[in-house]
Design a protein around this motif. Structure first.
Motif, mmCIF file in Angstrom:
data_model
loop_
_atom_site.group_PDB
_atom_site.id
_atom_site.type_symbol
_atom_site.label_atom_id
_atom_site.label_comp_id
_atom_site.label_asym_id
_atom_site.label_seq_id
_atom_site.Cartn_x
_atom_site.Cartn_y
_atom_site.Cartn_z
ATOM 1 N N GLY A 21 0.782 -1.229 0.000
ATOM 2 C CA GLY A 21 0.000 0.000 0.000
ATOM 3 C C GLY A 21 0.809 1.273 0.000
ATOM 4 N N ILE A 22 2.033 1.214 -0.560
ATOM 5 C CA ILE A 22 2.811 2.445 -0.715
ATOM 6 C C ILE A 22 1.990 3.436 -1.554
ATOM 7 N N GLY A 23 1.883 4.664 -1.079
ATOM 8 C CA GLY A 23 1.009 5.629 -1.755
ATOM 9 C C GLY A 23 1.460 5.986 -3.152
ATOM 10 N N THR A 24 2.758 6.296 -3.299
ATOM 11 C CA THR A 24 3.295 6.675 -4.603
ATOM 12 C C THR A 24 4.560 5.873 -4.872
ATOM 13 N N LEU A 25 4.605 5.231 -6.010
ATOM 14 C CA LEU A 25 5.743 4.408 -6.392
ATOM 15 C C LEU A 25 6.277 4.900 -7.729
ATOM 16 N N GLY A 26 7.518 5.402 -7.724
ATOM 17 C CA GLY A 26 8.174 5.814 -8.963
ATOM 18 C C GLY A 26 9.076 4.695 -9.460
ATOM 19 N N ILE A 27 9.129 4.504 -10.771
ATOM 20 C CA ILE A 27 9.926 3.424 -11.350
ATOM 21 C C ILE A 27 10.785 3.989 -12.478
ATOM 22 N N VAL A 28 12.101 3.785 -12.377
ATOM 23 C CA VAL A 28 13.041 4.251 -13.392
ATOM 24 C C VAL A 28 13.640 3.050 -14.107
ATOM 25 N N ASP A 29 13.418 2.948 -15.405
ATOM 26 C CA ASP A 29 14.036 1.887 -16.205
ATOM 27 C C ASP A 29 13.824 2.222 -17.676
ATOM 28 N N TYR A 30 14.875 2.145 -18.461
ATOM 29 C CA TYR A 30 14.762 2.470 -19.884
ATOM 30 C C TYR A 30 14.720 1.218 -20.759
ATOM 31 N N ASP A 31 14.902 0.060 -20.148
ATOM 32 C CA ASP A 31 15.045 -1.187 -20.903
ATOM 33 C C ASP A 31 13.682 -1.753 -21.297
ATOM 34 N N ARG A 32 13.722 -2.738 -22.199
ATOM 35 C CA ARG A 32 12.518 -3.432 -22.628
ATOM 36 C C ARG A 32 12.568 -4.891 -22.177
ATOM 37 N N VAL A 33 11.408 -5.497 -22.071
ATOM 38 C CA VAL A 33 11.307 -6.868 -21.582
ATOM 39 C C VAL A 33 11.846 -7.842 -22.627
ATOM 40 N N ASP A 34 12.776 -8.677 -22.181
ATOM 41 C CA ASP A 34 13.388 -9.693 -23.030
ATOM 42 C C ASP A 34 13.056 -11.068 -22.443
ATOM 43 N N ARG A 35 12.984 -12.080 -23.298
ATOM 44 C CA ARG A 35 12.625 -13.408 -22.801
ATOM 45 C C ARG A 35 13.590 -13.909 -21.735
ATOM 46 N N SER A 36 14.862 -13.551 -21.843
ATOM 47 C CA SER A 36 15.833 -13.997 -20.843
ATOM 48 C C SER A 36 15.590 -13.371 -19.478
ATOM 49 N N ASN A 37 14.768 -12.309 -19.414
ATOM 50 C CA ASN A 37 14.438 -11.671 -18.135
ATOM 51 C C ASN A 37 13.467 -12.510 -17.299
ATOM 52 N N LEU A 38 12.657 -13.325 -17.970
ATOM 53 C CA LEU A 38 11.503 -13.922 -17.309
ATOM 54 C C LEU A 38 11.871 -14.974 -16.267
ATOM 55 N N GLN A 39 13.118 -15.441 -16.268
ATOM 56 C CA GLN A 39 13.573 -16.423 -15.278
ATOM 57 C C GLN A 39 13.628 -15.840 -13.877
ATOM 58 N N ARG A 40 13.655 -14.504 -13.758
ATOM 59 C CA ARG A 40 13.803 -13.884 -12.439
ATOM 60 C C ARG A 40 12.996 -12.593 -12.284
ATOM 61 N N GLN A 41 12.603 -11.972 -13.363
ATOM 62 C CA GLN A 41 11.904 -10.677 -13.283
ATOM 63 C C GLN A 41 10.401 -10.936 -13.313
ATOM 64 N N ILE A 42 9.855 -11.218 -12.128
ATOM 65 C CA ILE A 42 8.542 -11.851 -12.006
ATOM 66 C C ILE A 42 7.361 -10.937 -12.306
ATOM 67 N N ILE A 43 7.576 -9.640 -12.424
ATOM 68 C CA ILE A 43 6.439 -8.768 -12.751
ATOM 69 C C ILE A 43 6.203 -8.703 -14.253
ATOM 70 N N HIS A 44 7.116 -9.256 -15.044
ATOM 71 C CA HIS A 44 6.974 -9.265 -16.497
ATOM 72 C C HIS A 44 6.529 -10.652 -16.968
ATOM 73 N N SER A 45 6.091 -10.734 -18.218
ATOM 74 C CA SER A 45 5.558 -12.004 -18.720
ATOM 75 C C SER A 45 5.728 -12.099 -20.230
ATOM 76 N N GLU A 46 5.383 -13.253 -20.761
ATOM 77 C CA GLU A 46 5.426 -13.456 -22.214
ATOM 78 C C GLU A 46 4.574 -12.417 -22.937
ATOM 79 N N SER A 47 3.498 -12.009 -22.300
ATOM 80 C CA SER A 47 2.580 -11.066 -22.956
ATOM 81 C C SER A 47 3.146 -9.657 -23.053
ATOM 82 N N THR A 48 4.221 -9.362 -22.292
ATOM 83 C CA THR A 48 4.800 -8.012 -22.346
ATOM 84 C C THR A 48 6.193 -8.009 -22.978
ATOM 85 N N LEU A 49 6.576 -9.083 -23.648
ATOM 86 C CA LEU A 49 7.871 -9.120 -24.324
ATOM 87 C C LEU A 49 7.979 -7.963 -25.316
#
Length: 368
Positions: free
Chosen positions: A53-81
């Motif tokens: 319930g954090i009121g405001t969450l800022g996220i800084v990242d310039y990268d794009r989702v790659d399939r090799s990310n999905l082994q550990r980056q659990i907020i991303h998925s095949e649908s957001t590649l």
């Protein structure tokens, strides 16, 4: 956004804890937290802070989702590649807790934008994977007088600490100088156990909640080291360096470096998306493949020139490139490209970048 952040049904398990209670939950609701990176560490951090319930969450990242990310980056998925990680994170948080306000910064954090991005937040969480960003974030925290929660992972190991300008040491106190360029391999080269990212990221989120609600016994002035190989935790006490470049100075005298990548001897890496953009707008872009000839023959980026890394400088001299030419170098995953950069510097070629993730990243997103 709605106004349901204080609903007991969602946060009742927090509110029955005497150390948090309704007062602590209100502090979480009013908190503004900036997360640097939406990758291996950022994913569990973002997930648990949004759920908390954090009121405001800022996220800084310039990268794009790659399939090799999905082994550990659990907020991303095949649908957001192929999507920006910030956009993918926004979708995830919106499903998990739509009442959290989300600020997205789809840029590379740099000495030019870091202060402006960070100045309105109460806490910074550093889940970056390179030394230049870690030093930058530490200095920003010192300048703005904002605590920084830092974490890192490597193979089966992880570390977490809190750098609080008012109370304890900063990142520079512990690591006054960066390691020699190329001396520390990245996860794309040596690998990382995905679950270790979850362990370390969860601890980072836990420490963030403790700092916000005012709980004692945080990791300020302590580095917590985790080994998944032997399931062991170790605590190391750290202290302020009275000669620290940053936090030893009065608040008004603290400044950013002109270039953190120069300070760390790092080379600018570009994403596959940005590389493809360069190719589309610059017909004179020179693309160098520094893998072995047999690797090049098995598959390469169209239009690239093969100059193996073991004879890189000699072959580059034969090409006789203009000094103002724009170069992009790639290899299998990035390690050999970074080594070749140091040889390029001897020739005075300045407009050079490497393809983050190498041919592996390009194949997963573009292919042939």
């Amino acid at each position: 956004m709605g106004s349901n952040l204080a609903q007991p049904s969602r946060y009742s398990r927090h509110e029955v804890l005497p150390e948090i209670g309704s007062a602590g939950q209100n502090k979480l609701r009013n908190a503004r937290v900036l997360c640097i990176g939406a990758g291996g560490l950022g994913s569990p951090v973002i997930s648990y802070l949004a759920a908390a319930g954090i009121g405001t969450l800022g996220i800084v990242d310039y990268d794009r989702v790659d399939r090799s990310n999905l082994q550990r980056q659990i907020i991303h998925s095949e649908s957001t590649l192929g999507e920006l990680k910030t956009d993918s994170a926004f979708q995830y948080i919106s499903r998990l807790n739509p009442d959290v306000k989300i600020n997205l910064y789809s840029v590379r954090l740099s000495e030019y934008n870091a202060i402006d991005i960070s100045k309105d937040y109460d806490l910074i969480i550093d889940g970056s994977d390179n030394f230049s960003t870690r030093y930058l974030v530490s200095d920003v925290g010192n300048i703005l007088d904002i605590p920084v929660i830092w974490g890192s992972v490597f193979k089966f190991y992880g570390q977490v600490s809190i750098f609080h300008p008012k109370i304890g040491p900063c990142y520079r106190c512990v690591f006054p100088q960066p390691p020699a360029p190329g001396s520390v391999p990245n996860c794309s080269t040596v690998g990382v156990m995905g679950a270790v990212c979850g362990t370390i990221g969860s601890i980072m989120a836990t420490e963030a909640i403790k700092v916000i609600v005012g709980m004692p016994n945080t990791l300020i002035s302590t580095i917590l080291i985790y080994s998944a190989e032997d399931s062991n935790f170790e605590r190391i006490k750290i202290s302020k360096n009275v000669k620290c470049y940053s936090c030893s100075k009065p608040l008004e005298a603290r400044t950013l470096l002109p270039s953190y990548q120069d300070f760390c001897g790092e080379v600018i890496g570009i994403t596959v998306h940005d590389f493809e953009t360069k190719r589309s707008i610059n017909p004179n872009l020179v693309i160098l493949d520094v893998r072995r000839p047999e690797e090049y023959e098995s598959g390469n980026i169209p239009g690239s020139i093969n100059i193996p890394s073991d004879d890189f400088l000699n072959q580059l001299l034969i090409l006789d490139l203009d000094r103002d030419v724009e170069l992009v170098i790639y290899c299998h995953s990035g390690a050999r490209s970074r080594k070749c950069i140091r040889e390029i510097e001897q020739l005075g070629l300045a407009n050079v970048s490497i393809l983050d993730g190498g041919i592996l990243a390009w194949n997963s997103i573009v292919g042939v």
